[in-house]
Write a protein that holds these residues in place. Structure first.
Motif, mmCIF file in Angstrom:
data_model
loop_
_atom_site.group_PDB
_atom_site.id
_atom_site.type_symbol
_atom_site.label_atom_id
_atom_site.label_comp_id
_atom_site.label_asym_id
_atom_site.label_seq_id
_atom_site.Cartn_x
_atom_site.Cartn_y
_atom_site.Cartn_z
ATOM 1 N N VAL A 5 33.275 51.493 43.714
ATOM 2 C CA VAL A 5 32.553 50.994 44.886
ATOM 3 C C VAL A 5 32.642 49.476 44.882
ATOM 4 O O VAL A 5 32.429 48.825 43.848
ATOM 5 C CB VAL A 5 31.073 51.422 44.857
ATOM 6 N N ILE A 6 32.984 48.913 46.029
ATOM 7 C CA ILE A 6 33.090 47.456 46.185
ATOM 8 C C ILE A 6 32.022 47.018 47.176
ATOM 9 O O ILE A 6 31.997 47.472 48.322
ATOM 10 C CB ILE A 6 34.491 47.067 46.695
ATOM 11 N N ALA A 24 39.700 47.390 52.073
ATOM 12 C CA ALA A 24 39.685 48.847 52.153
ATOM 13 C C ALA A 24 41.058 49.392 52.548
ATOM 14 O O ALA A 24 41.534 50.380 51.990
ATOM 15 C CB ALA A 24 38.628 49.305 53.161
ATOM 16 N N ALA A 25 41.703 48.714 53.501
ATOM 17 C CA ALA A 25 43.030 49.155 53.953
ATOM 18 C C ALA A 25 44.052 49.061 52.824
ATOM 19 O O ALA A 25 44.877 49.960 52.638
ATOM 20 C CB ALA A 25 43.474 48.321 55.151
ATOM 21 N N GLU A 26 44.012 47.968 52.058
ATOM 22 C CA GLU A 26 44.969 47.785 50.972
ATOM 23 C C GLU A 26 44.775 48.813 49.859
ATOM 24 O O GLU A 26 45.743 49.248 49.219
ATOM 25 C CB GLU A 26 44.850 46.372 50.399
ATOM 26 N N VAL A 216 38.887 38.894 46.452
ATOM 27 C CA VAL A 216 38.271 40.200 46.192
ATOM 28 C C VAL A 216 39.249 41.130 45.476
ATOM 29 O O VAL A 216 38.881 41.818 44.514
ATOM 30 C CB VAL A 216 37.775 40.842 47.506
ATOM 31 N N MET A 217 40.508 41.147 45.931
ATOM 32 C CA MET A 217 41.505 42.028 45.314
ATOM 33 C C MET A 217 41.743 41.662 43.853
ATOM 34 O O MET A 217 42.002 42.540 43.017
ATOM 35 C CB MET A 217 42.816 41.969 46.101
ATOM 36 N N SER A 222 41.104 43.393 38.291
ATOM 37 C CA SER A 222 40.561 43.166 36.951
ATOM 38 C C SER A 222 39.673 44.323 36.518
ATOM 39 O O SER A 222 39.742 44.784 35.369
ATOM 40 C CB SER A 222 39.747 41.864 36.921
ATOM 41 N N LYS A 223 38.852 44.821 37.431
ATOM 42 C CA LYS A 223 37.961 45.940 37.109
ATOM 43 C C LYS A 223 38.747 47.221 36.841
ATOM 44 O O LYS A 223 38.439 47.969 35.897
ATOM 45 C CB LYS A 223 36.961 46.148 38.247
ATOM 46 N N LEU A 224 39.769 47.477 37.653
ATOM 47 C CA LEU A 224 40.578 48.682 37.461
ATOM 48 C C LEU A 224 41.347 48.627 36.140
ATOM 49 O O LEU A 224 41.484 49.638 35.441
ATOM 50 C CB LEU A 224 41.537 48.869 38.639
ATOM 51 N N LEU A 225 41.848 47.459 35.784
ATOM 52 C CA LEU A 225 42.533 47.304 34.492
ATOM 53 C C LEU A 225 41.561 47.492 33.338
ATOM 54 O O LEU A 225 41.901 48.100 32.311
ATOM 55 C CB LEU A 225 43.178 45.917 34.410
ATOM 56 N N GLU A 226 40.376 46.998 33.509
ATOM 57 C CA GLU A 226 39.336 47.157 32.492
ATOM 58 C C GLU A 226 39.019 48.632 32.280
ATOM 59 O O GLU A 226 38.880 49.095 31.135
ATOM 60 C CB GLU A 226 38.091 46.399 32.951
#
Length: 235
Positions: A5-6, A24-26, A216-217, A222-226
């Motif tokens: 969630v962002i 959201a689109a990306e 934001v991206m 960074s969060k997804l890699l974490e």
């Protein structure tokens, strides 16, 4: 990979919605415009002469309000529907802007909208922008951004948005409206506008939309890699 969630919170006209839509689109995530929900409630209250000091009228009105979002392939955007009627253009008008904070401050309204927003984002994979996403709606959001900009810049941006919709509004009137909304939103008792302790600050006063999206991206990546690293460590 687990979806997240962002949450994009902040003041009016600092680029939240435009940035949120592009992020959201990306990502292929759902975009939820929580501000539009409060605007739709405001429109309903005004049309039905609901008194903000009458709890029964407010409760009855909220029970009769159904807000949904539908993608319009012609405009390439999600549009707001109130009880099945497309109200996207109407809720962006200045008379709604002048009243929305006073409606949003009502505790019953906020609780009803927060419940709907939490239901919409239950499966994760959403980008929400608003005033209290990172503090009240999704305090566990993996990415939280608090966006702001100086009031003169925000007023000019808002005036350009209105001009694009053929609405000519004096710049001083827009600035006054923004300052009034800032005060109401920041001082209300229920879910006030404030930066979450773990939210990154993004001042967009001198930034393009592309730069905002990039910021934001970067936080999302960074969060997804974490998360990916944590999963690999467990396996």
């Amino acid at each position: 990979m687990k979806k997240i969630v962002i949450a994009l919170d902040g003041h009016s006209s600092c680029g939240k919605s435009t940035t949120a839509k592009q992020v959201a689109a990306e990502l292929g995530y759902a975009y939820i415009d929580t501000g539009a929900m409060y605007r739709a409630v405001t429109l309903y209250f005004l049309d039905h002469h609901v008194s903000l000091t009458n709890p029964k009228e407010i409760k009855d009105a909220l029970n009769n309000i159904d807000i949904t979002f539908h993608y319009n392939p012609k405009t390439l955007r999600n549009e707001t529907y109130l009880n099945g009627l497309n109200v996207e253009d109407e809720i962006r008008k200045m008379y709604i802007s002048n009243q929305v904070s006073e409606v949003s401050v009502v505790a019953e309204v906020r609780r009803a909208m927060v419940a709907q927003q939490q239901k919409m984002g239950k499966r994760r994979g959403v980008v929400m922008d608003g005033r209290d996403i990172g503090t009240a709606v999704f305090p566990d959001a993996e990415v939280k951004i608090f966006m702001t900009a100086d009031v003169d810049t925000r007023a000019r941006r808002r005036q350009q948005e209105l001009l694009a919709k053929k609405q000519l509004v004096n710049l001083d009137d827009i600035k006054e409206n923004l300052q009034k909304r800032d005060h109401i939103d920041s001082t209300r008792a229920e879910s006030p506008l404030r930066r979450a302790d773990d939210a990154d600050l993004l001042d967009t006063s001198h930034m393009t939309i592309d730069e905002q999206v990039e910021f934001v991206m970067h936080k999302v990546a960074s969060k997804l890699l974490e998360q990916k690293y944590a999963v690999e460590q467990q396996s």
